[in-house]
Design a protein around this motif. Structure first.
Motif, PDB file in Angstrom:
ATOM      1  N   PHE A 173      -4.160 -20.954  -6.097  1.00 24.74           N
ATOM      2  CA  PHE A 173      -4.731 -21.917  -5.153  1.00 24.74           C
ATOM      3  C   PHE A 173      -4.044 -21.903  -3.793  1.00 24.74           C
ATOM      4  N   VAL A 174      -2.746 -21.628  -3.765  1.00 25.68           N
ATOM      5  CA  VAL A 174      -2.046 -21.682  -2.476  1.00 25.68           C
ATOM      6  C   VAL A 174      -2.496 -20.597  -1.494  1.00 25.68           C
TER       7      VAL A 174
ATOM      8  N   TYR B 136      -4.878 -20.959   1.964  1.00 23.17           N
ATOM      9  CA  TYR B 136      -4.465 -21.090   3.364  1.00 23.17           C
ATOM     10  C   TYR B 136      -4.717 -19.806   4.150  1.00 23.17           C
TER      11      TYR B 136
ATOM     12  N   LYS C   7      -6.335 -28.718  -8.812  1.00 16.52           N
ATOM     13  CA  LYS C   7      -5.508 -28.435  -7.639  1.00 16.52           C
ATOM     14  C   LYS C   7      -6.244 -27.491  -6.686  1.00 16.52           C
TER      15      LYS C   7
ATOM     16  N   LYS D 261      -9.015 -29.338  -4.989  1.00 14.73           N
ATOM     17  CA  LYS D 261      -8.499 -30.290  -3.995  1.00 14.73           C
ATOM     18  C   LYS D 261      -8.069 -29.584  -2.712  1.00 14.73           C
ATOM     19  N   LEU D 262      -7.366 -28.480  -2.876  1.00 13.44           N
ATOM     20  CA  LEU D 262      -6.916 -27.770  -1.679  1.00 13.44           C
ATOM     21  C   LEU D 262      -8.103 -27.155  -0.942  1.00 13.44           C
TER      22      LEU D 262
ATOM     23  N   SER E 259      -9.725 -29.817   0.927  1.00 19.21           N
ATOM     24  CA  SER E 259      -8.855 -30.235   2.029  1.00 19.21           C
ATOM     25  C   SER E 259      -8.908 -29.251   3.190  1.00 19.21           C
TER      26      SER E 259
ATOM     27  N   ASP F 219     -12.357 -36.335   2.247  1.00 22.87           N
ATOM     28  CA  ASP F 219     -12.306 -34.912   2.577  1.00 22.87           C
ATOM     29  C   ASP F 219     -13.531 -34.140   2.100  1.00 22.87           C
TER      30      ASP F 219
ATOM     31  N   ILE G 256       3.387 -26.488  -0.340  1.00 23.34           N
ATOM     32  CA  ILE G 256       2.280 -27.325  -0.838  1.00 23.34           C
ATOM     33  C   ILE G 256       2.382 -27.580  -2.343  1.00 23.34           C
ATOM     34  N   PRO G 257       2.724 -26.555  -3.168  1.00 24.66           N
ATOM     35  CA  PRO G 257       2.780 -26.824  -4.615  1.00 24.66           C
ATOM     36  C   PRO G 257       3.884 -27.807  -5.007  1.00 24.66           C
TER      37      PRO G 257
ATOM     38  N   CYS H 165       3.131 -31.893  -2.074  1.00 25.75           N
ATOM     39  CA  CYS H 165       2.022 -32.176  -1.151  1.00 25.75           C
ATOM     40  C   CYS H 165       0.663 -32.095  -1.859  1.00 25.75           C
ATOM     41  N   ILE H 166       0.549 -31.204  -2.837  1.00 25.67           N
ATOM     42  CA  ILE H 166      -0.748 -31.026  -3.509  1.00 25.67           C
ATOM     43  C   ILE H 166      -1.189 -32.314  -4.208  1.00 25.67           C
ATOM     44  N   GLU H 167      -0.243 -33.158  -4.543  1.00 24.11           N
ATOM     45  CA  GLU H 167      -0.604 -34.413  -5.211  1.00 24.11           C
ATOM     46  C   GLU H 167      -0.943 -35.513  -4.201  1.00 24.11           C
ATOM     47  N   CYS H 168      -0.702 -35.258  -2.930  1.00 21.45           N
ATOM     48  CA  CYS H 168      -0.821 -36.323  -1.921  1.00 21.45           C
ATOM     49  C   CYS H 168      -2.289 -36.567  -1.558  1.00 21.45           C
TER      50      CYS H 168
ATOM     51  N   LEU I 259      -3.292 -34.833   1.881  1.00 21.08           N
ATOM     52  CA  LEU I 259      -3.017 -33.404   2.048  1.00 21.08           C
ATOM     53  C   LEU I 259      -3.804 -32.810   3.203  1.00 21.08           C
TER      54      LEU I 259
END
Lengths: 276, 434
Positions: free
Chosen positions: A79-80, A83, A106, A109-110, A113, A145, B318-319, B322-325, B328
């Motif tokens: 997931f990261v 970006y 996760k 959500k990202l 976002s 979002d 982020i992991p 922040c990912i729980e915020c 974000l």
């Protein structure tokens, strides 16, 4: 080749499908850029990246407007990297397709976002995954979002809100009347989850036939209130899969759509009252 | 690499005409010649060609920009415009100045090149902004006089302010009054302190108590709602956050971009290239390269190990949590240079995290209340069963956006998949259906 069908093909198979409507897939952005000429663009429904490459900049200035679908394999681990794709949004609609596996919440959500559209790729999720799915549904319904569709929820929500029926097979891009997935080995099927399964003599009408079986066998579908939207989608491949938690998701969407309808009707009523 | 738009924070001079105690810049006497500017612009435009980028924004600052002659900018403007036109690129310019050397002779170029608008800086009370031969109050007097002169000439002035201990003492009311009533500006932004560069007593004093700072921002938000909201007074980042929570619009500052490395670079008068003005003037170990020495800006940006760290930062932080915020999407872990300055690494979240959280919550609450007020004034809630008015006579609504608000305001009908029968390539996200 049927002209109205969209073929999901590997980039290296492009020559065999010139002139057809295509979704072209590859693990590398470079291969897609190299394969397609501008003359092909008109027939490209979207391009599909099967990996999450660290660098997708080859696609940034190329083929502006062509939608890009980035398919994650392991949402918890990948997931990261989302970006890395935000610049693509300047020139393309971009969707992140996320398999319903651990980490799906996760990744969704990202993705949301970062302003990507999302498509959840379902099979027959285990019970423990529904906790994450419930979080994704809450994100879609309630988080500010969520400005882009999160499928399958978005179309289902709209169908409840506007009162039209829909087909989960279509939402999931697995309607055999519209799409063929050409596997890496050249097998023609509906989607990756059908590779290796027989579609019978009439692949176009596979879903119809399968649904008939589910009803005649009096499976859970035959008295399910959401059957006109699901169409037995969650009963593949295991017909005995227990849909109780799927139904909860549908019920939450329906109730949210009802609530929205009620709120907006109330609001409109006050507008009418206020008019002199 | 940068999408379809690219920004440069360009420092054509590293020289400054004032002596602010808390300045993070390591100033020098270097000044860019027009010939050097031509090299910079040629390489930037070549990079834009390579990366298929169409639009460029140049944010001009220093050092102090007004230590340069106005004629230099007239030449610079023509040079850039001609070079951009030749390549079919669009360029716009922004100006940041301390206004201490402002003279009406600047008006013509400010109008022509900078859209008749200048960004400047001032704190209230001013403790640290000083002249070389004068006090903070001398500085304030000259600044106010010059800002007034510029505004009288029709120039739009925006102010960046950094709170200090005395700001927290006097409180948000007086802070707002100073900028709006006394100075007469209609737009100012409050930045969190950033004590970069070599340490001194003034910088050490910038480490404010975050709870009190948070309270100041909350109070300022209330003052803005009461006095600014209906009078078109912009108080950043508060007003933009409220817009964000209201309808999704709102332009947030660079500290909260998904990754600033995707947005801009900074180039100083010596040709050094770094992430932003803070990095290029404070931290040589994070220079990406030198534009006068490197053949290609594109190669420099692709190969710079310093820049790679910026690109890797989100994946690293982020992991963690922040990912729980809930916020974000608004913050993405915050500002790398603030993090680096306080923590010595950029691979942590911004040290102002708790302040930002409080600010986001406050802005969300205000956005909900303003929306509620609008609906209440239209009678929406007056007769609805099952909803209890609060003590102030207004409905107590949850600060989280309601389903109705989210769906009605953010899901445009364009997203509904009614276009699937048509061509879908150009119909945005409905386009993702075959």
């Amino acid at each position: 080749m049927k002209s109205e069908i969209v073929y999901n093909i590997l980039a290296k198979h492009l020559d065999a499908y010139r002139g057809a409507n295509i979704i072209i897939r590859s693990t590398t952005p470079h291969e897609i850029v190299k394969s397609l000429s501008e003359a092909d663009f008109e027939r490209v429904r979207f391009i599909q990246l099967l990996s999450a490459p660290a660098d997708a900049s080859d696609l940034e200035g190329w083929g502006a407007g062509i939608p890009i679908d980035i398919v994650l394999k392991d949402p918890a681990a990948e997931f990261v990297v989302l970006y890395n794709y935000t610049n693509l949004l300047d020139t393309h609609p971009v969707r992140i397709s996320i398999p319903v596996l651990p980490g799906v919440s996760k990744a969704a959500k990202l993705a949301v976002s970062l302003n990507f559209a999302v498509k959840l790729i379902f099979a027959q999720p285990d019970d423990f995954l529904f906790e994450e799915l419930t979080q994704v549904l809450d994100l879609y319904l309630h988080h500010i979002d969520a400005r882009r569709p999160v499928e399958i929820f978005h179309t289902l929500f709209l169908s409840f809100y506007q009162g039209w029926s829909t087909s989960l097979w279509e939402i999931a891009e697995e309607d055999p009347l519209q799409v063929r997935y050409i596997s890496d080995d050249g097998e023609k099927t509906i989607s990756p989850r059908f590779v290796g399964f027989s579609l019978g003599d009439d692949p176009d009408h596979f879903v119809e036939a399968y649904v008939s079986e589910l009803i005649s066998e009096k499976r859970e579908c035959h008295d399910c209130e959401f059957f006109n939207r699901c169409g037995g989608y969650f009963k593949w491949p295991d017909k005995s899969y227990d849909c109780v938690r799927v139904k909860n998701l549908f019920a939450t969407l329906k109730s949210a759509a009802d609530e929205l309808k009620q709120d907006l009707a109330g609001y409109r009523a006050t507008e009418v009252i206020q008019q002199p | 690499m940068m999408g379809n738009h690219f920004s440069i924070i360009l420092l054509p001079t590293n020289k400054c005409n004032v002596n602010c105690e808390y300045c993070f810049e390591d100033k020098t006497d270097d000044r860019m010649t027009i010939g050097q500017l031509e090299v910079v612009i040629t390489k930037v435009l070549s990079y834009m060609d390579e990366a298929h980028i169409q639009a460029l924004t140049i944010h001009w600052q220093g050092g102090e920009i007004m230590t340069m002659p106005t004629q230099w900018f007239a030449e610079a403007y023509d040079l850039i415009q001609n070079a951009a036109d030749a390549r079919g690129k669009f360029v716009e310019h922004g100006l940041q100045s301390n206004m201490i050397a402002y003279h009406p002779r600047w008006n013509e170029i400010i109008g022509r090149m900078f859209g008749n608008s200048v960004g400047t800086s001032m704190d209230f009370p001013n403790l640290h902004r000083k002249l070389f031969n004068g006090s903070a109050s001398d500085y304030t007097r000259i600044w106010q006089r010059n800002v007034q002169m510029a505004m009288d000439a029709g120039i739009e002035i925006g102010v960046i302010a950094v709170p200090n201990e005395a700001t927290l003492e006097v409180g948000a009311d007086k802070f707002f009054e100073y900028f709006v009533d006394e100075v007469g500006v209609r737009s100012f932004q409050v930045n969190t302190p950033f004590p970069g560069g070599e340490q001194n007593d003034a910088k050490r004093s910038l480490g404010l108590d975050l709870e009190r700072l948070g309270q100041f921002f909350a109070d300022l938000t209330d003052v803005w709602v009461e006095r600014g909201y209906n009078n078109s007074i912009a108080v950043g980042p508060i007003d933009e956050l409220v817009k964000k929570f209201t309808d999704g619009s709102g332009c947030l500052p660079c500290i909260w971009q998904s990754n600033c490395a995707d947005e801009f670079i900074s180039i100083d008068a010596r040709g050094f290239v770094a992430q932003c003005d803070c990095w290029v003037t404070s931290y040589p170990e994070y220079f990406f390269g030198n534009i006068f020495e490197d053949e290609s800006l594109g190669v420099m940006l692709r190969e710079s190990s310093a820049r790679k760290k910026f690109l890797e930062r989100p994946a690293a932080i982020i992991p963690q949590d922040c990912i729980e915020c809930d916020y974000l999407s608004l913050c993405h872990g915050g500002c790398p240079v603030r993090t680096y300055t306080f923590s010595g690494t950029m691979f942590e979240k911004d040290p102002y995290c708790h302040l930002y959280l409080a600010l986001f919550r406050k802005a969300e609450e205000v956005a909900s209340k303003l929306a509620s007020d609008r609906a209440f004034n239209r009678g929406f809630f007056k007769s609805r069963p099952g909803r209890q008015p609060g003590a102030d006579g207004l409905v107590q609504i949850t600060p989280r956006p309601t389903l109705a608000a989210a769906a009605a305001s953010t899901m445009s009908p364009r997203l509904i998949q009614i276009e699937r029968a048509g061509t879908f390539r150009n119909s945005e996200y409905s386009a993702m259906k075959y």
